[in-house]
Design a protein around this motif. Structure first.
Motif, PDB file in Angstrom:
ATOM      1  N   TRP A 115      -2.646  13.195 -35.718  1.00 58.73           N
ATOM      2  CA  TRP A 115      -3.336  12.137 -34.997  1.00 58.73           C
ATOM      3  C   TRP A 115      -2.982  12.296 -33.530  1.00 58.73           C
ATOM      4  N   THR A 116      -3.709  11.610 -32.689  1.00 55.23           N
ATOM      5  CA  THR A 116      -3.378  11.673 -31.269  1.00 55.23           C
ATOM      6  C   THR A 116      -2.830  10.326 -30.831  1.00 55.23           C
ATOM      7  N   PHE A 117      -1.978  10.357 -29.830  1.00 46.06           N
ATOM      8  CA  PHE A 117      -1.445   9.094 -29.312  1.00 46.06           C
ATOM      9  C   PHE A 117      -1.230   9.189 -27.812  1.00 46.06           C
ATOM     10  N   ASP A 118      -1.265   8.037 -27.200  1.00 42.05           N
ATOM     11  CA  ASP A 118      -1.105   7.937 -25.754  1.00 42.05           C
ATOM     12  C   ASP A 118       0.375   8.094 -25.414  1.00 42.05           C
ATOM     13  N   PRO A 119       0.752   9.151 -24.700  1.00 41.15           N
ATOM     14  CA  PRO A 119       2.181   9.360 -24.404  1.00 41.15           C
ATOM     15  C   PRO A 119       2.781   8.297 -23.491  1.00 41.15           C
ATOM     16  N   LEU A 120       1.949   7.429 -22.920  1.00 37.72           N
ATOM     17  CA  LEU A 120       2.493   6.335 -22.099  1.00 37.72           C
ATOM     18  C   LEU A 120       2.844   5.112 -22.956  1.00 37.72           C
ATOM     19  N   GLU A 121       2.461   5.114 -24.244  1.00 35.82           N
ATOM     20  CA  GLU A 121       2.768   3.983 -25.136  1.00 35.82           C
ATOM     21  C   GLU A 121       4.141   4.224 -25.766  1.00 35.82           C
ATOM     22  N   ILE A 122       5.132   3.515 -25.253  1.00 35.56           N
ATOM     23  CA  ILE A 122       6.526   3.782 -25.623  1.00 35.56           C
ATOM     24  C   ILE A 122       6.787   3.478 -27.099  1.00 35.56           C
ATOM     25  N   LYS A 123       6.264   2.363 -27.565  1.00 36.38           N
ATOM     26  CA  LYS A 123       6.487   2.009 -28.975  1.00 36.38           C
ATOM     27  C   LYS A 123       5.883   3.061 -29.897  1.00 36.38           C
ATOM     28  N   ASN A 124       4.656   3.476 -29.598  1.00 42.26           N
ATOM     29  CA  ASN A 124       3.985   4.422 -30.493  1.00 42.26           C
ATOM     30  C   ASN A 124       4.698   5.769 -30.517  1.00 42.26           C
ATOM     31  N   ALA A 125       5.168   6.212 -29.349  1.00 41.83           N
ATOM     32  CA  ALA A 125       5.871   7.494 -29.295  1.00 41.83           C
ATOM     33  C   ALA A 125       7.147   7.427 -30.132  1.00 41.83           C
ATOM     34  N   TYR A 126       7.887   6.328 -29.972  1.00 44.58           N
ATOM     35  CA  TYR A 126       9.110   6.139 -30.766  1.00 44.58           C
ATOM     36  C   TYR A 126       8.788   6.124 -32.259  1.00 44.58           C
ATOM     37  N   ASN A 128       6.182   7.346 -33.879  1.00 46.11           N
ATOM     38  CA  ASN A 128       5.692   8.625 -34.404  1.00 46.11           C
ATOM     39  C   ASN A 128       6.803   9.659 -34.546  1.00 46.11           C
ATOM     40  N   LEU A 129       7.623   9.788 -33.499  1.00 46.41           N
ATOM     41  CA  LEU A 129       8.640  10.842 -33.523  1.00 46.41           C
ATOM     42  C   LEU A 129       9.875  10.424 -34.321  1.00 46.41           C
ATOM     43  N   GLU A 130      10.370   9.232 -34.045  1.00 44.95           N
ATOM     44  CA  GLU A 130      11.660   8.847 -34.628  1.00 44.95           C
ATOM     45  C   GLU A 130      11.544   8.217 -36.012  1.00 44.95           C
ATOM     46  N   ARG A 131      10.504   7.422 -36.246  1.00 49.25           N
ATOM     47  CA  ARG A 131      10.415   6.685 -37.517  1.00 49.25           C
ATOM     48  C   ARG A 131       9.623   7.447 -38.568  1.00 49.25           C
ATOM     49  N   LEU A 132       8.731   8.365 -38.117  1.00 49.67           N
ATOM     50  CA  LEU A 132       7.939   9.138 -39.079  1.00 49.67           C
ATOM     51  C   LEU A 132       8.373  10.601 -39.138  1.00 49.67           C
ATOM     52  N   ALA A 162       0.046  14.419 -32.485  1.00 51.30           N
ATOM     53  CA  ALA A 162       1.169  14.330 -33.426  1.00 51.30           C
ATOM     54  C   ALA A 162       0.847  15.193 -34.625  1.00 51.30           C
ATOM     55  N   GLU A 163       1.805  16.022 -35.022  1.00 49.33           N
ATOM     56  CA  GLU A 163       1.657  16.806 -36.254  1.00 49.33           C
ATOM     57  C   GLU A 163       2.708  16.289 -37.229  1.00 49.33           C
ATOM     58  N   TRP A 164       2.225  15.804 -38.363  1.00 49.37           N
ATOM     59  CA  TRP A 164       3.135  15.261 -39.386  1.00 49.37           C
ATOM     60  C   TRP A 164       3.113  16.222 -40.563  1.00 49.37           C
ATOM     61  N   TRP A 165       4.090  17.116 -40.586  1.00 47.34           N
ATOM     62  CA  TRP A 165       4.172  18.122 -41.657  1.00 47.34           C
ATOM     63  C   TRP A 165       4.879  17.456 -42.823  1.00 47.34           C
ATOM     64  N   LEU A 166       4.065  17.089 -43.814  1.00 45.12           N
ATOM     65  CA  LEU A 166       4.486  16.122 -44.830  1.00 45.12           C
ATOM     66  C   LEU A 166       5.663  16.584 -45.666  1.00 45.12           C
ATOM     67  N   LYS A 167       5.780  17.911 -45.844  1.00 40.78           N
ATOM     68  CA  LYS A 167       6.863  18.421 -46.689  1.00 40.78           C
ATOM     69  C   LYS A 167       7.878  19.223 -45.883  1.00 40.78           C
ATOM     70  N   SER A 168       7.862  19.069 -44.575  1.00 43.87           N
ATOM     71  CA  SER A 168       8.844  19.787 -43.753  1.00 43.87           C
ATOM     72  C   SER A 168      10.243  19.234 -44.039  1.00 43.87           C
ATOM     73  N   ASN A 169      11.253  20.042 -43.745  1.00 41.96           N
ATOM     74  CA  ASN A 169      12.645  19.571 -43.901  1.00 41.96           C
ATOM     75  C   ASN A 169      12.877  18.348 -43.034  1.00 41.96           C
ATOM     76  N   ARG A 170      12.244  18.392 -41.856  1.00 41.18           N
ATOM     77  CA  ARG A 170      12.397  17.300 -40.899  1.00 41.18           C
ATOM     78  C   ARG A 170      11.942  15.968 -41.496  1.00 41.18           C
ATOM     79  N   TYR A 232      12.818  11.039 -29.537  1.00 45.01           N
ATOM     80  CA  TYR A 232      12.388  10.066 -28.532  1.00 45.01           C
ATOM     81  C   TYR A 232      13.480   9.019 -28.373  1.00 45.01           C
ATOM     82  N   GLY A 233      13.924   8.842 -27.153  1.00 49.54           N
ATOM     83  CA  GLY A 233      14.990   7.887 -26.892  1.00 49.54           C
ATOM     84  C   GLY A 233      14.453   6.649 -26.188  1.00 49.54           C
ATOM     85  N   ARG A 234      15.135   5.533 -26.393  1.00 47.35           N
ATOM     86  CA  ARG A 234      14.785   4.282 -25.689  1.00 47.35           C
ATOM     87  C   ARG A 234      16.050   3.777 -25.023  1.00 47.35           C
ATOM     88  N   ASP A 235      15.900   3.182 -23.841  1.00 51.69           N
ATOM     89  CA  ASP A 235      17.090   2.587 -23.235  1.00 51.69           C
ATOM     90  C   ASP A 235      17.007   1.066 -23.300  1.00 51.69           C
TER      91      ASP A 235
END
Ligand SMILES: CC(C)(COP(=O)(O)OP(=O)(O)OC[C@H]1O[C@@H](n2cnc3c(N)ncnc32)[C@H](O)[C@@H]1OP(=O)(O)O)[C@@H](O)C(=O)NCCC(=O)NCCS
Length: 256
Positions: A115-126, A128-132, A162-170, A232-235
């Motif tokens: 899927w695609t996401f707006d890199p300026l949207e902090i919640k969505n980036a977090y 997608n990368l950290e929670r999924l 965003a690439e969500w490789w469903l069976k990746s080790n990650r 993705y980090g948040r302060d």
């Protein structure tokens, strides 16, 4: 809001799809001619796509919608929209919808959801990368042109893929151990918390545009050098930071 009474399921009925169109309008505020129409929601499940609803009784409170794609002979899913009704957010429902989407995709033989996401949207980036556990290594400039959505603040619709490789080790590791692998950081790209306020006000919109342009150049350069957004980090102020490194798994449908 309790997520317990909410049921997540695949939807197939036209009457249900009317609620999807309405919630889409409510969440993004698009003009009618920019909405995904009823007929596409009806079509998607018949051609390998997904129309997944989160229902509280008869009320649709969230959904995930995807359509099939093909790259270099490989079928994958493009997840076009994920939405949770405003008062139901931040209670895990968005993640629940995505995990249902993942299971359903695996059951139908898919190994990738994008899927695609707006890199300026902090919640969505977090999210997608950290929670999924998705990664990003492609950048589309002004993907949809300038849209009517107030979320966009009249800026070009730049998107990360965003690439969500469903069976990746990650991803499997994140689901089983609640942890992503450690990353050697090659570079980082910052998103200031003020970005939302800057976008919302015509007097400061130029500042948001400058951040978008600066980050666009950084992403394009990093991706051309083979780097991926992996963490993705948040302060404490709510600012976000993409952490880029080299992904050590070889999942890809790119032509070799
Ligand atoms: C994106 C969206 C679907 C997420 O749904 P949700 O139900 O809120 O998601 P979840 O509750 O599962 O997870 C949200 C996470 O973001 C975190 N979060 C919330 N606000 C945040 C912020 N300002 N900055 C960073 N992270 C934030 C939450 O704490 C939560 O993380 P946690 O599980 O570690 O606590 C929802 O916000 C939405 O509908 N947004 C509008 C439409 C949209 O942008 N869709 C996605 C692009 S297509």
């Amino acid at each position: 809001m309790s997520a317990g009474a909410i049921g997540v399921r695949n939807c197939t009925e036209v009457e249900e799809f009317r609620a999807f169109v309405a919630l889409q309008k409510e969440v993004w505020g698009f003009a009618d001619n920019e909405l995904v129409p009823l007929r596409i929601f009806s079509l998607a499940p018949k051609i390998g796509g997904q129309v997944i609803g989160a229902w509280e009784g008869k009320t649709l409170v969230g959904f995930a919608f995807s359509i099939p794609g093909v790259r270099n002979g490989h079928a994958y899913l493009h997840s076009h929209m994920l939405a949770v009704k405003a008062e139901y957010r931040n209670s895990g429902l968005g993640r629940r919808l995505k995990l249902f989407q993942r299971e359903d995709a695996i059951a139908h033989g898919y190994e990738l959801i994008e899927w695609t996401f707006d890199p300026l949207e902090i919640k969505n980036a977090y999210f997608n990368l950290e929670r999924l556990g998705a990664i990003a290594r492609r950048y589309n400039i002004n993907q949809y042109g300038i849209t009517s959505s107030p979320l966009q603040g009249s800026l070009p619709t730049d998107r990360l893929v965003a690439e969500w490789w469903l069976k990746s080790n990650r991803v499997e590791g994140l689901l089983s151990n609640h942890a992503l692998p450690a990353v050697t950081e090659w570079m980082h790209i910052d998103v200031p918390a003020e970005i939302y306020a800057w976008k919302a006000n015509p007097d400061t919109r130029q500042k948001a545009a400058e951040v978008q342009l600066r980050n666009r150049e950084q992403f394009l350069k990093a991706f051309s050098e083979g780097l991926s957004c992996l963490r993705y980090g948040r302060d404490e102020n709510g600012s976000g930071v993409f952490v880029l490194g080299r992904w050590d798994e070889d999942w890809s449908y790119a032509s070799s």
